[in-house]
Design a protein around this motif. Structure first.
Motif, PDB file in Angstrom:
ATOM      1  N   TYR A  63     -10.852 -20.869 -32.600  1.00 45.00           N
ATOM      2  CA  TYR A  63     -11.226 -19.732 -31.762  1.00 45.00           C
ATOM      3  C   TYR A  63     -12.347 -20.103 -30.786  1.00 45.00           C
ATOM      4  O   TYR A  63     -12.276 -19.821 -29.597  1.00 45.00           O
ATOM      5  CB  TYR A  63     -11.662 -18.541 -32.623  1.00 45.00           C
ATOM      6  CG  TYR A  63     -12.212 -17.409 -31.793  1.00 45.00           C
ATOM      7  CD1 TYR A  63     -11.362 -16.504 -31.174  1.00 45.00           C
ATOM      8  CD2 TYR A  63     -13.587 -17.275 -31.590  1.00 45.00           C
ATOM      9  CE1 TYR A  63     -11.859 -15.486 -30.372  1.00 45.00           C
ATOM     10  CE2 TYR A  63     -14.094 -16.261 -30.788  1.00 45.00           C
ATOM     11  CZ  TYR A  63     -13.228 -15.371 -30.188  1.00 45.00           C
ATOM     12  OH  TYR A  63     -13.721 -14.385 -29.391  1.00 45.00           O
ATOM     13  N   ALA A  67     -11.912 -20.056 -26.743  1.00 43.51           N
ATOM     14  CA  ALA A  67     -12.729 -19.183 -25.896  1.00 43.51           C
ATOM     15  C   ALA A  67     -13.512 -20.003 -24.873  1.00 43.51           C
ATOM     16  O   ALA A  67     -13.651 -19.605 -23.709  1.00 43.51           O
ATOM     17  CB  ALA A  67     -13.679 -18.356 -26.762  1.00 43.51           C
ATOM     18  N   ARG A 129      -7.196 -12.427 -26.252  1.00 44.90           N
ATOM     19  CA  ARG A 129      -7.474 -11.017 -25.995  1.00 44.90           C
ATOM     20  C   ARG A 129      -7.149 -10.176 -27.231  1.00 44.90           C
ATOM     21  O   ARG A 129      -7.915  -9.316 -27.643  1.00 44.90           O
ATOM     22  CB  ARG A 129      -6.644 -10.557 -24.792  1.00 44.90           C
ATOM     23  CG  ARG A 129      -7.074  -9.214 -24.225  1.00 44.90           C
ATOM     24  CD  ARG A 129      -6.385  -8.944 -22.898  1.00 44.90           C
ATOM     25  NE  ARG A 129      -4.942  -9.070 -22.977  1.00 44.90           N
ATOM     26  CZ  ARG A 129      -4.212  -9.941 -22.267  1.00 44.90           C
ATOM     27  NH1 ARG A 129      -4.788 -10.761 -21.430  1.00 44.90           N
ATOM     28  NH2 ARG A 129      -2.896  -9.983 -22.411  1.00 44.90           N
ATOM     29  N   THR A 132      -9.483 -10.633 -30.442  1.00 47.15           N
ATOM     30  CA  THR A 132     -10.903 -10.310 -30.294  1.00 47.15           C
ATOM     31  C   THR A 132     -11.424  -9.220 -31.238  1.00 47.15           C
ATOM     32  O   THR A 132     -12.480  -9.394 -31.858  1.00 47.15           O
ATOM     33  CB  THR A 132     -11.204  -9.936 -28.822  1.00 47.15           C
ATOM     34  OG1 THR A 132     -11.098 -11.124 -28.030  1.00 47.15           O
ATOM     35  CG2 THR A 132     -12.599  -9.361 -28.659  1.00 47.15           C
ATOM     36  N   VAL A 135     -12.143 -10.677 -34.574  1.00 49.77           N
ATOM     37  CA  VAL A 135     -13.306 -11.562 -34.577  1.00 49.77           C
ATOM     38  C   VAL A 135     -14.592 -10.738 -34.587  1.00 49.77           C
ATOM     39  O   VAL A 135     -15.535 -11.042 -35.323  1.00 49.77           O
ATOM     40  CB  VAL A 135     -13.282 -12.504 -33.350  1.00 49.77           C
ATOM     41  CG1 VAL A 135     -14.560 -13.324 -33.256  1.00 49.77           C
ATOM     42  CG2 VAL A 135     -12.067 -13.423 -33.426  1.00 49.77           C
ATOM     43  N   GLU A 136     -14.609  -9.684 -33.796  1.00 48.61           N
ATOM     44  CA  GLU A 136     -15.767  -8.780 -33.804  1.00 48.61           C
ATOM     45  C   GLU A 136     -15.986  -8.218 -35.195  1.00 48.61           C
ATOM     46  O   GLU A 136     -17.108  -8.192 -35.713  1.00 48.61           O
ATOM     47  CB  GLU A 136     -15.534  -7.597 -32.858  1.00 48.61           C
ATOM     48  CG  GLU A 136     -15.507  -7.950 -31.397  1.00 48.61           C
ATOM     49  CD  GLU A 136     -15.338  -6.688 -30.534  1.00 48.61           C
ATOM     50  OE1 GLU A 136     -15.540  -5.576 -31.065  1.00 48.61           O
ATOM     51  OE2 GLU A 136     -15.014  -6.830 -29.349  1.00 48.61           O
ATOM     52  N   GLN A 139     -17.541 -10.642 -37.614  1.00 46.64           N
ATOM     53  CA  GLN A 139     -18.984 -10.840 -37.422  1.00 46.64           C
ATOM     54  C   GLN A 139     -19.769  -9.705 -38.074  1.00 46.64           C
ATOM     55  O   GLN A 139     -20.851  -9.913 -38.611  1.00 46.64           O
ATOM     56  CB  GLN A 139     -19.338 -10.926 -35.933  1.00 46.64           C
ATOM     57  CG  GLN A 139     -18.542 -11.959 -35.134  1.00 46.64           C
ATOM     58  CD  GLN A 139     -18.645 -13.372 -35.682  1.00 46.64           C
ATOM     59  OE1 GLN A 139     -19.725 -13.876 -35.932  1.00 46.64           O
ATOM     60  NE2 GLN A 139     -17.505 -14.019 -35.901  1.00 46.64           N
TER      61      GLN A 139
END
Lengths: 178, 178
Positions: A63, A67, A129, A132, A135-136, A139
């Motif tokens: 990833y 990115a 896209r 995402t 991934v957010e 975190q």
DNA sequence: TACTGATAGTCAGCATACTGATCAATCTCA
DNA sequence: TGAGATTGATCAGTATGCTGACTATCAGTA
């Protein structure tokens, strides 16, 4: 050198040395190295779980590479490695797999025939896209035990420790040069 | 030196989402997962360098296993894995290498014929004792960018985040039972 | 006691990371 | 310009970590 009271587990007995003496072993929870390993272990597990739930097959490393390739057209591999602090020998395999998945193209550079130019594909763009939100979410989850303020503070301290130790690993973070 | 305006999410524009939209990529330095990876990377490098300087050939993982085996006589592998949060499939290889180096003995358990009992050797004991200063030193170096108070706080926050995420990895930390 | 499910350990396979080596291309500077 | 140094990429080898499968054993129970 008994400095570092940080590292000393002086709960009650007040040991003299970081690892105490002969018959005792330091509590892993007082070793920053061990905590680093554990946190990283959890971070990777959370990332993979979230991304897989979203229907994708992408590792944290892949990833980050994807990115960064998207953000920097015609990047070469060494510069990419510097931007995300990967070893250059690791990058080869990571890019192999991204190319295999059709997310990245690798072609010879016209300017330097030693170098390869990396370019994200449309498929790579689409994947980035759509993945995402996962991934957010990852975190957030890896910090779920901390308040917002604590999460910020943890990241600040990690950044600071990392900055001071940047040159100690084989793969230091490097700026893009001109 | 253009630095990396590319990777920087310009604070001025006030990003809406953690990873911003289409054309921007979140700064790695705001991703706890990336910081975890970097810090762990540095921690391992520092550990290996210090230990090698001291004349030993021992990885962080091998050191943790060895110390835990010493502290818990006749430990079996699954319990060891739980104590240091290793995957049980990883332990096999780690123990193989410790046995190969003559630091640990692995023998069949008399109580449970499935299990192996681990015991540190005299050589292992000697190694552990002599390598300790290097390990202490490594723990200090990886925090060298932080004040004592900050180092303490970093470890506290890591412990807290890890505790909350313990069950999210395949190899959670486990207490000794009984 | 025979069956069932759980457990200890191992293995194959994959993906990071690193060391150290190699090869080709490029750069430096005398 | 040309020899030597440097650089971009790759490779072989080793060590974590993980998934998933497998064997042997154990424990509980019908």
């Amino acid at each position: 050198m008994l400095t570092i009271s940080i590292l000393v587990n002086d709960r009650a007995s007040g040991p003299v040395s970081l690892l105490e003496e002969e018959n005792s072993v330091k509590d892993n929870n007082d070793m920053p190295g061990h905590l680093a390993r554990r946190f990283q272990q959890i971070a990777v597990a959370v990332f993979l779980a979230e991304v897989e739930d979203a229907g994708f097959d992408l590792t944290p490393v892949q990833y980050a590479a994807l990115a960064t390739i998207k953000a920097n057209p015609r990047l070469d591999q060494v510069t990419l490695a510097g931007l995300i602090a990967f070893d250059r020998t690791t990058i080869t395999g990571v890019i192999d797999r991204l190319v295999q998945k059709g997310l990245v193209e690798r072609r010879a550079s016209s300017r330097d025939r030693r170098a390869r130019e990396l370019e994200i594909t449309d498929e790579g763009r689409r994947t980035l896209r759509k993945v995402t939100p996962a991934v957010e979410s990852a975190q957030r989850i890896m910090l779920r035990g901390l308040s917002a303020k604590e999460g910020e503070e943890l990241m600040r301290l990690l950044r600071k420790a990392i900055a001071a130790g940047n040159d100690l690993s084989r793969a230091p973070l490097r700026d893009m040069q001109a």
